[in-house]
Design a protein around this motif. Structure first.
Motif, PDB file in Angstrom:
ATOM      1  N   HIS A   1      46.077  15.427  65.766  1.00  0.00           N
ATOM      2  CA  HIS A   1      47.035  16.417  65.299  1.00  0.00           C
ATOM      3  C   HIS A   1      47.218  16.309  63.792  1.00  0.00           C
ATOM      4  CE1 HIS A   1      48.607  16.057  69.611  1.00  0.00           C
ATOM      5  NE2 HIS A   1      47.980  17.197  69.509  1.00  0.00           N
ATOM      6  N   PHE A   2      47.071  15.077  63.269  1.00  0.00           N
ATOM      7  CA  PHE A   2      47.269  14.858  61.840  1.00  0.00           C
ATOM      8  C   PHE A   2      46.020  14.234  61.221  1.00  0.00           C
ATOM      9  CE2 PHE A   2      51.447  14.808  63.787  1.00  0.00           C
ATOM     10  CZ  PHE A   2      52.184  15.628  62.944  1.00  0.00           C
ATOM     11  N   CYS A   3      45.733  14.633  59.978  1.00  0.00           N
ATOM     12  CA  CYS A   3      44.603  14.059  59.254  1.00  0.00           C
ATOM     13  C   CYS A   3      44.874  12.581  59.000  1.00  0.00           C
ATOM     14  CB  CYS A   3      44.420  14.797  57.923  1.00  0.00           C
ATOM     15  SG  CYS A   3      43.264  14.006  56.793  1.00  0.00           S
ATOM     16  N   PRO A   4      43.917  11.694  59.288  1.00  0.00           N
ATOM     17  CA  PRO A   4      44.134  10.260  59.033  1.00  0.00           C
ATOM     18  C   PRO A   4      44.203   9.946  57.545  1.00  0.00           C
ATOM     19  CG  PRO A   4      41.872  10.664  59.725  1.00  0.00           C
ATOM     20  CD  PRO A   4      42.606  11.964  59.904  1.00  0.00           C
ATOM     21  N   GLY A   5      43.752  10.886  56.696  1.00  0.00           N
ATOM     22  CA  GLY A   5      43.782  10.646  55.249  1.00  0.00           C
ATOM     23  C   GLY A   5      45.081  11.078  54.604  1.00  0.00           C
TER      24      GLY A   5
ATOM     25  N   PRO B   1      44.900  22.223  62.964  1.00  0.00           N
ATOM     26  CA  PRO B   1      45.057  23.266  63.987  1.00  0.00           C
ATOM     27  C   PRO B   1      44.622  22.763  65.358  1.00  0.00           C
ATOM     28  CG  PRO B   1      43.070  23.649  62.719  1.00  0.00           C
ATOM     29  CD  PRO B   1      43.784  22.505  62.043  1.00  0.00           C
ATOM     30  N   PRO B   2      45.162  23.350  66.431  1.00  0.00           N
ATOM     31  CA  PRO B   2      44.679  22.975  67.768  1.00  0.00           C
ATOM     32  C   PRO B   2      43.247  23.452  67.969  1.00  0.00           C
ATOM     33  CG  PRO B   2      46.274  24.775  67.898  1.00  0.00           C
ATOM     34  CD  PRO B   2      46.243  24.344  66.476  1.00  0.00           C
ATOM     35  N   GLY B   3      42.550  22.802  68.891  1.00  0.00           N
ATOM     36  CA  GLY B   3      41.173  23.186  69.183  1.00  0.00           C
ATOM     37  C   GLY B   3      41.112  24.548  69.854  1.00  0.00           C
ATOM     38  N   PRO B   4      39.929  25.163  69.890  1.00  0.00           N
ATOM     39  CA  PRO B   4      39.802  26.512  70.462  1.00  0.00           C
ATOM     40  C   PRO B   4      40.028  26.567  71.966  1.00  0.00           C
ATOM     41  CG  PRO B   4      37.648  25.612  69.880  1.00  0.00           C
ATOM     42  CD  PRO B   4      38.661  24.673  69.326  1.00  0.00           C
TER      43      PRO B   4
ATOM     44  N   ALA C   1      57.264  15.635  67.850  1.00  0.00           N
ATOM     45  CA  ALA C   1      56.346  15.412  66.722  1.00  0.00           C
ATOM     46  C   ALA C   1      55.867  16.710  66.084  1.00  0.00           C
ATOM     47  CB  ALA C   1      55.146  14.595  67.200  1.00  0.00           C
ATOM     48  N   LEU C   2      55.793  17.795  66.873  1.00  0.00           N
ATOM     49  CA  LEU C   2      55.099  18.987  66.388  1.00  0.00           C
ATOM     50  C   LEU C   2      55.963  20.248  66.353  1.00  0.00           C
ATOM     51  CD1 LEU C   2      51.827  18.310  68.400  1.00  0.00           C
ATOM     52  CD2 LEU C   2      52.097  18.090  65.935  1.00  0.00           C
ATOM     53  N   HIS C   3      57.234  20.115  66.638  1.00  0.00           N
ATOM     54  CA  HIS C   3      58.091  21.300  66.662  1.00  0.00           C
ATOM     55  C   HIS C   3      58.169  21.941  65.275  1.00  0.00           C
ATOM     56  CE1 HIS C   3      61.617  23.871  67.234  1.00  0.00           C
ATOM     57  NE2 HIS C   3      61.342  23.792  68.522  1.00  0.00           N
ATOM     58  N   PRO C   4      58.143  23.273  65.186  1.00  0.00           N
ATOM     59  CA  PRO C   4      58.180  23.960  63.886  1.00  0.00           C
ATOM     60  C   PRO C   4      59.353  23.566  62.995  1.00  0.00           C
ATOM     61  CG  PRO C   4      57.573  25.509  65.611  1.00  0.00           C
ATOM     62  CD  PRO C   4      57.918  24.223  66.304  1.00  0.00           C
ATOM     63  N   ASP C   5      60.473  23.164  63.585  1.00  0.00           N
ATOM     64  CA  ASP C   5      61.627  22.766  62.766  1.00  0.00           C
ATOM     65  C   ASP C   5      61.299  21.593  61.848  1.00  0.00           C
ATOM     66  OD1 ASP C   5      63.064  24.751  63.940  1.00  0.00           O
ATOM     67  OD2 ASP C   5      64.240  23.448  65.260  1.00  0.00           O
ATOM     68  N   ARG C   6      60.326  20.775  62.232  1.00  0.00           N
ATOM     69  CA  ARG C   6      59.958  19.608  61.427  1.00  0.00           C
ATOM     70  C   ARG C   6      59.069  19.988  60.236  1.00  0.00           C
ATOM     71  NH1 ARG C   6      60.397  14.501  63.565  1.00  0.00           N
ATOM     72  NH2 ARG C   6      58.552  13.868  62.395  1.00  0.00           N
TER      73      ARG C   6
ATOM     74  N   CYS D   1      52.325  27.341  60.250  1.00  0.00           N
ATOM     75  CA  CYS D   1      51.616  28.164  61.239  1.00  0.00           C
ATOM     76  C   CYS D   1      50.995  27.296  62.328  1.00  0.00           C
ATOM     77  CB  CYS D   1      50.547  28.994  60.534  1.00  0.00           C
ATOM     78  SG  CYS D   1      49.528  29.995  61.638  1.00  0.00           S
ATOM     79  N   TYR D   2      50.372  26.185  61.920  1.00  0.00           N
ATOM     80  CA  TYR D   2      49.738  25.295  62.905  1.00  0.00           C
ATOM     81  C   TYR D   2      50.776  24.669  63.830  1.00  0.00           C
ATOM     82  CZ  TYR D   2      45.381  25.605  60.215  1.00  0.00           C
ATOM     83  OH  TYR D   2      44.243  26.041  59.582  1.00  0.00           O
ATOM     84  N   SER D   3      51.945  24.345  63.294  1.00  0.00           N
ATOM     85  CA  SER D   3      52.982  23.744  64.146  1.00  0.00           C
ATOM     86  C   SER D   3      53.438  24.737  65.202  1.00  0.00           C
ATOM     87  CB  SER D   3      54.167  23.267  63.296  1.00  0.00           C
ATOM     88  OG  SER D   3      54.913  24.366  62.793  1.00  0.00           O
ATOM     89  N   GLU D   4      53.530  26.023  64.841  1.00  0.00           N
ATOM     90  CA  GLU D   4      53.900  27.048  65.817  1.00  0.00           C
ATOM     91  C   GLU D   4      52.826  27.180  66.896  1.00  0.00           C
ATOM     92  OE1 GLU D   4      54.550  30.557  63.546  1.00  0.00           O
ATOM     93  OE2 GLU D   4      56.412  29.827  62.635  1.00  0.00           O
ATOM     94  N   GLN D   5      51.554  27.109  66.483  1.00  0.00           N
ATOM     95  CA  GLN D   5      50.456  27.177  67.448  1.00  0.00           C
ATOM     96  C   GLN D   5      50.492  25.990  68.404  1.00  0.00           C
ATOM     97  OE1 GLN D   5      46.762  27.585  65.293  1.00  0.00           O
ATOM     98  NE2 GLN D   5      47.423  29.451  64.245  1.00  0.00           N
ATOM     99  N   HIS D   6      50.719  24.792  67.853  1.00  0.00           N
ATOM    100  CA  HIS D   6      50.801  23.597  68.703  1.00  0.00           C
ATOM    101  C   HIS D   6      51.975  23.697  69.670  1.00  0.00           C
ATOM    102  CE1 HIS D   6      47.699  20.829  67.357  1.00  0.00           C
ATOM    103  NE2 HIS D   6      47.973  21.114  66.101  1.00  0.00           N
ATOM    104  N   SER D   7      53.130  24.125  69.173  1.00  0.00           N
ATOM    105  CA  SER D   7      54.318  24.225  70.019  1.00  0.00           C
ATOM    106  C   SER D   7      54.093  25.193  71.163  1.00  0.00           C
ATOM    107  CB  SER D   7      55.513  24.672  69.167  1.00  0.00           C
ATOM    108  OG  SER D   7      56.697  24.676  69.933  1.00  0.00           O
TER     109      SER D   7
END
Length: 232
Positions: A53-57, A63-66, A97-102, A112-118
């Motif tokens: 979900h997060f870049c290790p760097g 983004p979520p996978g297709p 961890a992924l809610h758009p409020d964060r 945008c990605y957080s909304e997609q994950h949620s």
């Protein structure tokens, strides 16, 4: 002339030795996907199945996978038998961890990605929590066409029972009759859920498909029952 030729041949031999010593690129087949990289910092990411979900760097949200596996996402075994409490714990953990409020102060792309994950997490939770949708999803993962209500048309006894229940529902509102139907549906769905579990565990996907078609009939009656009980 000969000195110039020897010098030229020497340069050619040196170039050949350098080319042989250079590291060879890894062979990638024509169907291999391109290397995944973070959209923000360009750091390499693991393969699609292990996409974090997060870049290790830079820790940017990815983004979520297709076509994510909902069982894998929710850390559940790919099975019709499911631990609802474990599913709920995973759902809450992911939403925290992924809610758009964060991500209100993050770049627009991460918002945008957080909304997609949620949205995906909610879909996964609802799909796996409900026995009918969980069973249909399992059939899909196994390459079986979705169960349709027509799959149990040959069962005349079952269809007669469904018709009689619908006729009772069509009568003027009667709380006693509605409660009787509600209890009956609950018992029937519990029995069918056990049968579907057994069918999946013995890998009888066609039987599971027929049983899920029956469950869809009762689920439709449940919806009608809820609408009937809504105060007019």
């Amino acid at each position: 002339m000969q000195a110039a030729l020897r010098q030229h041949l020497g340069r050619v031999r040196w170039a050949l030795r350098a080319a042989e010593a250079a590291p060879r690129p890894r062979c990638v087949g024509p169907g291999s996907p391109p290397a995944l990289r973070c959209w923000s910092c360009g750091s390499p990411l693991p393969g699609a199945e292990e996409l974090p979900h997060f870049c290790p760097g830079c820790r940017a949200l990815q983004p979520p996978g297709p076509r994510p596996d909902l069982f894998r996402l929710m850390e559940c075994d790919r099975s019709f038998r499911l631990d609802a409490q474990q599913l709920q714990r995973r759902f809450r953990s992911l939403q925290r961890a992924l809610h758009p409020d964060r991500f209100g102060q993050r770049p627009p792309k991460e918002q945008c990605y957080s909304e997609q994950h949620s949205s995906l997490i909610n879909k996964a939770y609802q799909t796996l929590l409900n026995p009918v949708s969980r069973g249909l999803y399992l059939l899909e993962l196994n390459g079986v066409e979705p169960a349709q209500e027509t799959d149990c048309d040959a069962d005349s006894v079952f269809l007669t029972e469904i018709m009689e229940i619908n006729e009772k529902l069509a009568e003027p509102k009667n709380e006693d009759i509605l409660e009787e139907i509600e209890t009956l549906i609950k018992v029937k769905q519990e029995e069918l859920t056990k049968e579907v579990t057994a069918a999946f565990e013995r890998d009888d996907l066609q039987e599971a498909k027929k049983l899920l078609a029956k469950m869809k009939y009762f689920a439709n009656i449940e919806d009608k029952l809820k609408n009937k009980k809504i105060p007019s």
